[in-house]
Scaffold this motif. Structure first.
Motif, short mmCIF file in Angstrom:
data_model
loop_
_atom_site.label_atom_id
_atom_site.label_comp_id
_atom_site.label_asym_id
_atom_site.label_seq_id
_atom_site.Cartn_x
_atom_site.Cartn_y
_atom_site.Cartn_z
N GLY A 1 3.34 5.96 -5.56
CA GLY A 1 3.46 5.83 -7.02
C GLY A 1 4.54 4.81 -7.33
N VAL A 2 4.16 3.72 -7.96
CA VAL A 2 5.08 2.60 -8.14
C VAL A 2 6.32 3.00 -8.95
N ASP A 3 6.11 3.66 -10.07
CA ASP A 3 7.25 4.06 -10.89
C ASP A 3 8.08 5.13 -10.18
N PRO B 1 6.01 -8.53 1.15
CA PRO B 1 5.38 -9.69 1.79
C PRO B 1 3.92 -9.91 1.44
N ASP B 2 3.20 -8.84 1.09
CA ASP B 2 1.77 -9.02 0.82
C ASP B 2 1.42 -8.85 -0.66
N LEU B 3 2.42 -8.86 -1.52
CA LEU B 3 2.18 -8.76 -2.96
C LEU B 3 2.59 -10.07 -3.63
N ASN C 1 0.80 -1.22 0.00
CA ASN C 1 0.00 0.00 0.00
C ASN C 1 0.83 1.28 0.00
N PRO C 2 1.88 1.40 0.83
CA PRO C 2 2.67 2.64 0.81
C PRO C 2 3.33 2.90 -0.54
N VAL C 3 3.78 1.85 -1.22
CA VAL C 3 4.41 2.01 -2.53
C VAL C 3 3.37 2.47 -3.55
#
Length: 264
Positions: free
Chosen positions: A108-110, A127-129, A102-104
């Motif tokens: 913004g992933v990129d 861990p949760d992806l 969630n924080p990433v």
């Protein structure tokens, strides 16, 4: 060849497992978290996991949850985590971020991937992806040259192990027990079997985490894994003292004991 590829090539050449140490950014404060990471590396940690504090750490036990809560209460933000990564990378130890997704996603992933590279980071442990839901991260990691470390558990099917290993780079993170993070009296009997199952589907390095807290356990895990991952035991050294200088020194000593364990 990535920084993690280079690390595992070196440790395999030395006929030993790599030692991976986890500490959360901002605990007990930003300055001390950096000093503790530097001490951890000085003690013998090969690869640093910088924890990104999160308000709902479903996989973390009480030790790491308490540390994350204190870091968040102290105002630690994602940009601070990147500053800690920068300081950790400056030690020469490859550095990855351990983070819930969630924080990433909110950052913004990129954008996060680019900023992580700029800070000297080598990749993410998520861990949760799961790979099935991680295409945006897979694309960003490929674009920015970051390693992506996915997790497997003793309950994972053989097909799931193969798929997760294929999607991973750097190493595959094998959780040795069913449950949350934390120190245990003895290492899991499930871990060797899980690693053996992974060996049947991949030649990528395998790191084992959850439960290792001393040199003897580190030695035991190092007999069958490519990396020994330690988190809660190191965090506890900072939690159990009001004297931060003593806590930092305790982290250095424990890292040294763990390093002796993987080299025995």
């Amino acid at each position: 060849m990535s920084k993690l590829d280079e690390l595992f090539e070196r440790t395999r050449g030395e006929d030993r497992a790599a030692l991976v140490g986890y500490l959360p950014a901002g605990f007990p404060d930003l300055k001390t978290s950096i000093a503790a990471i530097e001490a951890m590396v000085d003690g013998g940690v090969d690869l640093v996991e910088v924890g990104l504090p999160y308000s709902d750490p479903v996989m973390d036990g009480p030790v790491i949850q308490a540390a994350a809560d204190r870091a968040l209460a102290g105002g630690t933000r994602t940009t601070d985590v990147l500053d800690v990564v920068r300081a950790s990378a400056a030690t020469g130890a490859p550095t990855v971020v351990m983070t819930y997704w969630n924080p990433v996603e909110r950052y913004g992933v990129d954008r996060f991937s680019g900023d992580l590279v700029a800070a000297g980071g080598a990749g993410l442990i998520t861990p949760d992806l799961i790979p099935d839901e991680g295409q945006e991260w897979i694309d960003a990691s490929n674009k920015h040259g970051l390693d992506r470390i996915f997790l497997v558990a003793p309950s994972s099917t053989d097909d799931r192990l193969a798929m997760t290993a294929e999607a991973s780079s750097g190493f595959v993170y094998a959780t040795s027990v069913m449950g949350v993070t934390g120190q245990r009296e003895q290492s899991s009997s499930l871990a060797p079997t899980l690693v053996e199952r992974l060996r049947n589907v991949t030649d990528k390095p395998v790191g084992v985490g959850l439960g290792v807290s001393n040199g003897s356990q580190a030695h035991e895990v190092a007999q069958y894994a490519d990396a020994v991952i330690v988190g809660s035991a190191l965090v506890r050294e900072l939690q159990e003292t009001d004297d931060l200088a003593s806590g930092i020194e305790a982290v250095r000593r424990l890292a040294g004991e763990l390093r002796q364990g993987v080299e025995r």
